[in-house]
Design an enzyme around this catalytic site. Structure first.
Site, PDB file in Angstrom:
ATOM      1  N   HIS A 241       0.837  -1.202   0.000  1.00  0.00           N
ATOM      2  CA  HIS A 241       0.000   0.000   0.000  1.00  0.00           C
ATOM      3  C   HIS A 241       0.877   1.260   0.000  1.00  0.00           C
ATOM      4  O   HIS A 241       0.743   2.137  -0.863  1.00  0.00           O
ATOM      5  CB  HIS A 241      -0.912  -0.022   1.237  1.00  0.00           C
ATOM      6  N   GLU A 242       1.788   1.326   0.951  1.00  0.00           N
ATOM      7  CA  GLU A 242       2.641   2.523   1.046  1.00  0.00           C
ATOM      8  C   GLU A 242       3.544   2.644  -0.173  1.00  0.00           C
ATOM      9  O   GLU A 242       3.841   3.755  -0.626  1.00  0.00           O
ATOM     10  CB  GLU A 242       3.472   2.498   2.336  1.00  0.00           C
TER      11      GLU A 242
ATOM     12  N   HIS B 195       1.726   4.443  -2.904  1.00  0.00           N
ATOM     13  CA  HIS B 195       1.825   5.904  -2.725  1.00  0.00           C
ATOM     14  C   HIS B 195       3.198   6.375  -3.204  1.00  0.00           C
ATOM     15  O   HIS B 195       3.330   7.393  -3.875  1.00  0.00           O
ATOM     16  CB  HIS B 195       1.684   6.282  -1.247  1.00  0.00           C
TER      17      HIS B 195
ATOM     18  N   HIS C  62       3.550   6.627  -6.937  1.00  0.00           N
ATOM     19  CA  HIS C  62       2.837   7.808  -7.427  1.00  0.00           C
ATOM     20  C   HIS C  62       3.738   9.043  -7.315  1.00  0.00           C
ATOM     21  O   HIS C  62       3.769   9.907  -8.185  1.00  0.00           O
ATOM     22  CB  HIS C  62       1.573   8.002  -6.583  1.00  0.00           C
TER      23      HIS C  62
HETATM   24 ZN    ZN Z   1      -2.936   5.253   1.901  1.00  0.00          ZN
END
Ligand code: ZN
Length: 683
Positions: free
Chosen positions: A468-469, A472, A475
């Protein structure tokens, strides 16, 4: 002596930085920035090159200093740092308010926008300028003096009201405890929870026994495991009536009036900015284009999930009746019997999965996944200075050309904030000398540290958190944009930010990728397919019921902020009741006051924005479904995702960006399918 925080190095010189540098660095940058703004205004600067770029440069310098300070606050906290941090937050807020309210500056930007040169701006520059002007407008700077005064008074009022709301919730949460002497009353609780409740009792100077509180570490295990139905009901009632006119402390920390005033103040603020209601104001900065679109979206999800949620609830009720002779399932029974049913159907403990996920295998696998999807090489650089011996630095490159980097701080330790997050350290942008500032990310987790030099073993939840991290992080790091306001995660609307992160989690649930990220620490065997299937079934357990709960909160939030009217004395509880009529599988008792502690929307940043959770989930699931159709390691699809989503950051309209990737507008179906909610039975 140059302050190391102000050095021009591509990366912060962590070996030289210490907290006495923090305040002088911020003072220096803020002073320089203020002088610069005055100079630009007196020069009559009104082009991209003379106005926007110099200010972007100044703000980026501020960001480079502040990102390090706030990172220290998260990972190397101390009493002294906390003091300085609080002080600096004050200075920063003051500066931002000043800039946001600077009418001359606003007019200079407007002048640029209306000029011939401004009209010709396109791409990231156009978007950055539009965002800047939008934010100026939303800060009330365009209002006449009288309205501007009123605007700032309303802001002040709102800030103290929401603060009061939080205080009431906190006081009410801490204001209720129940001392239990006899352990028999707590039968069913796991040992870890018993130990915790016993430590609560000791902390409060009881000689013996256990102390129940309304904090999550107590509330959750008691509601999930405690065999005593009376105790669960008592705790439920105390919890659901916090900060209200009901329950054991009725009226003591009551938020009823607060909620009315918060809503009325928001409505006035929205009206001053020429919005019909606060929901419209909230959407002005988001991907969703109208309140109707959000409501339709939520109702569509509800419509497609309701039948499955009812079935799941009925199944639970039938189970509780058959196995335990319970005639009527109440709110305080749902978590308890759900856990019993879950255990009976498919108990997969996170502990049992750990041997398959040694941290070095998982990291290596993650890097391989990213390499195959996005053609990125990731390599450690041990020469880079870091703030703690646990921390590693990695470089991202393509065709042997390095273009980004990230710090990885994996393990829990003292003075480090809990949880996991990604923060930016450097934002990609074009520098004045023509070179590029490469994007750099801070990736922080709180996994169990290695013991005796052996690899840490991760739970599958932790593996998912890491992905998940990292989503990010991608991105932020894969961006191709050169204007910092819309580069990487900057300028990405709130309801889109969680798209890449939730998207990347999918590779933790696929057989093909599980082989890359798992290897038993003794046998080297990757996670067996049967175990993965079991995990997936467990993941889908009661997913429709959970979906409906989230939709209830989101619909309540958006309709309340759309419909609230002080004149018509809107009844907040009635709005919630009306939503529940439509979407709840079980209506809570009349005394329940969920709204009175709903801090996300009444005290946090989610006002008329709670739908963002589901919105981003739908985008992520729909984006992933294209990989499911064409292969989860399909390079063409990987490239398309990179080009249309990751590389453009906040520089494009989010809907256009999504459509460019997916070939159509987002659909809710993939999320329903991935949640195991059968959409085929809607006949
Ligand atoms: Zn998040």
């Amino acid at each position: 002596m140059v302050n190391p925080l102000l050095s021009d190095n591509a990366l912060p010189p962590f070996d030289e930085i210490s907290i006495e540098h923090f305040e002088p660095a911020i003072d220096q940058v803020l002073q320089d920035n203020r002088l610069l703004i005055d100079k630009l205004l007196s020069d009559g600067a009104d082009t991209w090159e003379s106005l926007v770029y110099p200010l972007e440069t100044a703000n980026d310098r501020l960001n480079n200093v502040w990102s390090v300070i706030s990172h220290y606050n998260g990972v190397l906290n101390s009493e002294a740092l906390r003091e300085i941090y609080k002080k600096l937050i004050g200075k920063l807020t003051q500066y931002q308010t000043e800039v946001g309210q600077n009418k001359a500056l606003y007019l200079a930007y407007r002048h640029l926008q209306e000029s011939e040169a401004g009209q010709k701006l396109e791409g990231p520059q156009r978007k950055a300028l539009d965002n800047i002007l939008r934010d100026f407008t939303l800060s009330g700077v365009g209002l006449d003096d009288q309205d501007k005064q009123r605007f700032s008074e309303l802001k002040q009022t709102l800030s103290s009201l929401t603060n009061h709301f939080s205080e009431n919730v906190l006081d009410a949460t801490q204001g209720w405890t129940r001392h239990i002497v006899n352990a028999d009353e707590l039968q069913g609780l796991p040992d870890s929870a018993m130990a915790l409740l016993s430590s609560f009792a000791t902390e409060q100077a009881y000689d013996n026994g256990y102390l129940l509180t309304l904090d999550a570490p107590c509330y959750q295990p008691v509601m999930t495991y405690c065999d005593s139905r009376e105790l669960r009901e008592e705790l439920y009632q105390a919890y659901m009536t916090r900060a209200s006119d009901q329950g054991p402390h009725a009226g003591k920390w009551d938020n009823s009036d607060n909620i009315q005033q918060i809503m009325a103040t928001r409505q006035k603020l929205a009206t001053l900015l020429s919005f019909d209601n606060y929901a419209e104001r909230s959407l002005a900065t988001k991907m969703a284009s109208s309140v109707d679109e959000v409501v339709d979206f939520l109702e569509q999800l509800a419509g497609k999930s309701m039948a499955a949620a009812r079935q799941q609830f009925d199944a639970l009720q039938a189970f509780a009746a058959e196995e335990y002779g319970l005639s009527q399932l109440e709110m305080w029974d749902i978590p308890y019997y759900s856990e019993k049913l879950r255990q009976q159907l498919f108990d997969v403990s996170q502990e049992a999965l750990k041997p398959y996920f040694p941290v070095s295998v998982v990291l290596n696998g993650l890097f391989q996944v990213v390499a195959r999807l996005f053609e990125v090489e990731i390599e450690e650089d041990a020469q880079v200075q870091v703030w703690h011996s646990d921390v590693r630095y990695y470089r991202l490159s393509r065709s042997s050309k390095a273009f980004a980097g990230f710090y990885l701080d994996l393990y829990a330790r003292k003075h480090k904030r809990g949880g996991a997050w990604m923060g930016d350290c450097r934002v990609r942008r074009r520098l004045a000398d023509g070179t590029l500032q490469q994007p750099v990310a801070f990736l922080t987790c709180n996994f169990t540290p290695p013991v005796d030099g052996k690899d840490s073993l991760l739970t599958h939840d932790e593996v998912t958190t890491l992905f998940h991290e990292f989503g990010h992080g991608l991105h932020h790091m894969l961006t191709k944009i050169e204007v910092s306001d819309v580069s990487g995660i900057s300028g990405v609307p709130w309801d889109v930010v969680e798209l890449p992160s939730q998207f990347l989690e999918n590779w933790c649930w696929q057989e093909e990728s599980i082989r890359l990220i798992s290897a038993h620490h003794e046998t080297g065997e990757s996670l067996p397919k049967a175990l993965l299937d079991k995990m997936l079934t467990a993941k889908h357990f009661q997913s429709a019921m959970q979906m409906m709960r989230q939709l209830e909160f989101a619909l309540f939030d958006i309709t309340l902020h759309r419909d609230f009217s002080e004149l018509a004395s809107t009844d907040v509880l009635a709005v919630l009741d009306a939503v529940r009529e439509k979407v709840s599988v079980k209506i809570p008792p009349a005394y329940a006051r969920f709204s009175h502690s709903f801090s996300h929307i009444f005290a946090g940043g989610y006002a008329a924005g709670y739908y963002s959770y589901k919105w981003a989930e739908v985008l992520a699931a729909d984006a992933f479904s294209k990989f499911e159709e064409q292969g989860i390691f399909n390079l063409q699809v990987g490239r398309a995702f990179r080009e249309h989503i990751l590389e453009v950051g906040g520089s494009q309209d989010a809907m256009e960006m999504f459509v460019a990737f997916r070939g159509r507008k987002p659909s809710v179906e993939p999320l329903l399918v991935q949640s195991g909610i059968d959409v085929g039975i809607q006949s």
